[in-house]
Design a protein around this motif. Structure first.
Motif, short mmCIF file in Angstrom:
data_model
loop_
_atom_site.label_atom_id
_atom_site.label_comp_id
_atom_site.label_asym_id
_atom_site.label_seq_id
_atom_site.Cartn_x
_atom_site.Cartn_y
_atom_site.Cartn_z
N SER A 83 0.81 -1.23 0.00
CA SER A 83 0.00 0.00 0.00
C SER A 83 0.84 1.27 0.00
O SER A 83 0.30 2.36 -0.18
N ALA A 84 2.14 1.16 0.19
CA ALA A 84 2.99 2.34 0.40
C ALA A 84 2.91 3.36 -0.73
O ALA A 84 2.68 4.55 -0.50
N ALA A 85 3.11 2.93 -1.96
CA ALA A 85 3.09 3.87 -3.09
C ALA A 85 1.71 4.50 -3.24
O ALA A 85 1.61 5.72 -3.47
N GLY A 86 0.67 3.72 -3.10
CA GLY A 86 -0.68 4.24 -3.23
C GLY A 86 -1.05 5.24 -2.15
O GLY A 86 -1.93 6.08 -2.35
N ARG A 87 -0.39 5.15 -1.01
CA ARG A 87 -0.63 6.10 0.09
C ARG A 87 0.22 7.35 -0.05
O ARG A 87 0.15 8.24 0.79
N GLY A 88 1.07 7.41 -1.08
CA GLY A 88 1.87 8.61 -1.32
C GLY A 88 3.29 8.55 -0.83
O GLY A 88 4.05 9.51 -0.99
N LEU A 89 3.68 7.44 -0.20
CA LEU A 89 5.08 7.33 0.20
C LEU A 89 5.96 7.33 -1.04
O LEU A 89 5.57 6.83 -2.09
N GLN A 90 7.16 7.88 -0.89
CA GLN A 90 8.10 7.91 -2.01
C GLN A 90 9.39 7.16 -1.72
O GLN A 90 10.12 6.80 -2.63
N VAL A 91 9.68 6.95 -0.45
CA VAL A 91 10.88 6.22 -0.03
C VAL A 91 10.53 5.49 1.26
O VAL A 91 9.78 6.00 2.09
N ILE A 92 11.11 4.29 1.43
CA ILE A 92 10.96 3.55 2.68
C ILE A 92 12.34 3.30 3.26
O ILE A 92 13.24 2.85 2.55
N ILE A 93 12.49 3.62 4.54
CA ILE A 93 13.70 3.29 5.29
C ILE A 93 13.32 2.12 6.20
O ILE A 93 12.40 2.24 7.00
N ALA A 94 14.03 1.00 6.03
CA ALA A 94 13.69 -0.20 6.81
C ALA A 94 14.91 -0.63 7.62
O ALA A 94 15.96 -0.92 7.07
N GLY A 95 14.74 -0.67 8.93
CA GLY A 95 15.82 -1.08 9.81
C GLY A 95 15.49 -2.39 10.48
O GLY A 95 14.36 -2.61 10.90
N ALA A 96 16.48 -3.27 10.55
CA ALA A 96 16.26 -4.56 11.20
C ALA A 96 17.58 -5.14 11.67
O ALA A 96 18.64 -4.86 11.09
N GLY A 97 17.50 -5.95 12.71
CA GLY A 97 18.69 -6.62 13.24
C GLY A 97 18.57 -8.12 13.07
O GLY A 97 17.55 -8.64 12.62
N GLY A 98 19.64 -8.81 13.40
CA GLY A 98 19.64 -10.27 13.32
C GLY A 98 19.48 -10.75 11.89
O GLY A 98 20.24 -10.38 11.00
N ALA A 99 18.46 -11.56 11.64
CA ALA A 99 18.21 -12.10 10.30
C ALA A 99 17.92 -10.97 9.31
O ALA A 99 18.24 -11.09 8.13
N ALA A 100 17.34 -9.88 9.78
CA ALA A 100 17.17 -8.63 9.03
C ALA A 100 16.51 -8.81 7.67
O ALA A 100 16.96 -8.28 6.67
#
Length: 158
Positions: free
Chosen positions: A51-68
């Motif tokens: 849904s991100a693009a349809g909601r108007g987001l233009q960039v996603i920053i995704a942070g994760a640890g471990g298996a990530a």
């Protein structure tokens, strides 16, 4: 309108990911921050990414640890640029996270940043740089931020 999504695999990742949000706040970039676990909330991840693009987001920053897996799985489900921040883990000090995020198969790109705080800060700056290509006011704020950073570096050690 929210332009950047800052997502993380767990609430404990906020200690790192808040630095991305702080940069976006300083540059007046509208953003949202959510916990989206690739393993514990897979349906939430699918809904968010699709849904991100349809909601108007233009960039996603995704942070994760471990298996990530969060950045890569997000990138697999959206056309938006995904910036991956490896969160420092207790087991391998973030090297496991870094390798998981950076070693994506061809066709599913994730722009991978440094482990921890520096990576989160740079992810915020990179997201702003991407948006600034089509936002002259943001471009000015980004230039001012960079100039201030340059001016803050002393010429002498003391």
């Amino acid at each position: 309108m929210v332009k950047v999504g800052v997502i993380m695999g767990s609430r404990s990742d906020w200690d790192t990911m808040r630095h991305a949000a702080d940069v976006l706040d300083a540059l007046e970039v509208p953003h949202e921050c959510k916990v989206v676990s690739a393993h514990r909330t897979p349906d939430r991840l699918v809904d968010y990414a699709k849904s991100a693009a349809g909601r108007g987001l233009q960039v996603i920053i995704a942070g994760a640890g471990g298996a990530a897996h969060l950045p890569g799985m997000t990138a697999a489900m959206t056309r938006l640029p995904v910036l991956g921040v490896p969160v420092q883990s207790a087991a391998l000090s973030g090297m496991d996270s870094l390798l998981s995020i950076v070693q994506m198969p061809g066709g599913i790109p994730v722009g991978t940043l440094a482990i921890g705080k520096a990576g989160a800060i740079n992810a915020g700056l990179l997201a702003a740089s991407i948006l600034a290509n089509h936002d002259p006011a943001l471009a000015e704020r980004l230039e001012a931020w960079r100039a201030k950073q340059t001016q803050s570096v002393a010429e002498e050690p003391e």
